[in-house]
Scaffold this active site. Structure first.
Site, mmCIF file in Angstrom:
data_model
loop_
_atom_site.group_PDB
_atom_site.id
_atom_site.type_symbol
_atom_site.label_atom_id
_atom_site.label_comp_id
_atom_site.label_asym_id
_atom_site.label_seq_id
_atom_site.Cartn_x
_atom_site.Cartn_y
_atom_site.Cartn_z
ATOM 1 N N HIS A 75 -63.475 -60.904 8.783
ATOM 2 C CA HIS A 75 -64.148 -60.250 9.970
ATOM 3 C C HIS A 75 -64.091 -58.749 9.527
ATOM 4 O O HIS A 75 -64.582 -57.795 10.237
ATOM 5 C CB HIS A 75 -63.318 -60.506 11.243
ATOM 6 C CG HIS A 75 -61.922 -59.706 11.348
ATOM 7 N ND1 HIS A 75 -60.892 -60.477 10.975
ATOM 8 C CD2 HIS A 75 -61.918 -58.545 11.666
ATOM 9 C CE1 HIS A 75 -59.781 -59.736 11.094
ATOM 10 N NE2 HIS A 75 -60.279 -58.475 11.779
ATOM 11 N N ASP A 120 -60.654 -66.824 8.247
ATOM 12 C CA ASP A 120 -61.063 -65.465 7.934
ATOM 13 C C ASP A 120 -60.152 -64.769 6.689
ATOM 14 O O ASP A 120 -59.183 -64.146 6.856
ATOM 15 C CB ASP A 120 -60.329 -64.941 9.293
ATOM 16 C CG ASP A 120 -60.413 -63.514 9.697
ATOM 17 O OD1 ASP A 120 -61.325 -62.850 8.907
ATOM 18 O OD2 ASP A 120 -59.812 -62.958 10.504
ATOM 19 N N SER A 209 -55.848 -55.110 10.474
ATOM 20 C CA SER A 209 -56.753 -56.482 10.084
ATOM 21 C C SER A 209 -56.657 -56.392 8.516
ATOM 22 O O SER A 209 -57.094 -55.658 7.835
ATOM 23 C CB SER A 209 -57.830 -56.213 10.550
ATOM 24 O OG SER A 209 -58.092 -56.904 11.732
#
Length: 260
Positions: A75, A120, A209
């Site tokens: 992402h 992911d 992230s």
């Protein structure tokens, strides 16, 4: 009122504008939490403590899978192909240090089939190798337990700004059953692993992230078991952080890296 499903679409822990391919809603500054998270409840890491850590210019973290390939979250990138727009910063805990090593990207590979739920992970190839230690990834679930270390330059509190210095924290494993009681069908247990304290207070957050979750292996070397992915807010009670389960994708990551 936002549902958990809607929140999941917003809470991918990256600050990158346009990098969250699945986000259907754009967040305005000061709303919920849609950005790379820093480590909440963490302490400052020492220079050289985690030499494999990488900061990516779109607002995500990553780890050196090889000296020329960074493992991060799907992402955090917008797709696969040639890409020279990303700068990787490594070799320092202080992002403002004159000793920082900065290298541009040449290519990105987003996990095949990634659609915003599970899978992911992504790889970023750099223009040249970075001469620093790499982080081995787990290829078995044997290490998917115990206490993990997380590190990042993300926010130190929900809604906070990104950090200049690398922060670190320890978080315990949370079972799939317990994690599903918090997130329901939004969790993909076969592809994700959860970690956090029941009372909250310690977590990854916006800006973290793509960074690694890791622990010691049987030889006392660091081994990566997770990739910072998503969560509801940051460090909230009964809402652990959700991480890509690296062992599930180890073979695919190895194959993809070999083809870059």
């Amino acid at each position: 009122m936002l549902t958990v499903t809607t929140l999941v679409q917003l809470m991918k822990r990256t600050l990158a504008v346009g990098a969250v391919a699945l986000a259907a809603v754009s967040l305005q500054p000061g709303t919920a939490t849609a950005g790379p998270a820093p480590v909440v409840g963490g302490t400052r890491a020492a220079q050289g403590e985690f030499p494999f850590m990488v900061r990516l210019s779109m607002g995500c973290g990553g780890a050196l899978y090889t000296q020329q390939i960074v493992l991060t979250a799907a992402h955090c990138v917008s797709g696969s192909g040639n890409n020279t727009s990303i700068t990787a910063t490594a070799g320092v805990v202080d992002l403002n240090s004159s000793s920082a090593i900065k290298v541009k990207s040449t290519k990105v590979l987003q996990a095949p089939g990634y659609n915003g739920k599970g899978k992911d992970w992504a790889l970023i190839k750099l223009a040249k190798p970075i001469n620093l230690p790499t982080l081995k990834i787990a290829d078995t679930k044997a290490y998917d337990n115990g206490t993990f270390t997380v590190a990042g330059w993300g926010a130190a509190r929900e809604g906070g700004g990104q950090q200049r210095y690398l922060l670190k924290a320890n978080v315990p494993f949370v079972s799939d059953a317990s994690c599903q009681s918090s997130y329901g069908s939004d969790l993909v247990p076969s592809e994700e692993i959860c970690a956090g304290l029941p009372q909250g207070g310690v977590d990854t957050c916006q800006g973290d992230s793509g960074g690694p979750m890791f622990r010691r292996d049987n030889n006392n070397a660091w081994i990566q078991v997770g990739i910072v992915s998503w969560g509801e807010g940051c460090a909230r009670p009964n809402y652990p952080g959700v991480y890509t389960e690296v062992s599930t994708f180890a073979a695919a990551i190895k194959s993809a890296a070999a083809g870059m």
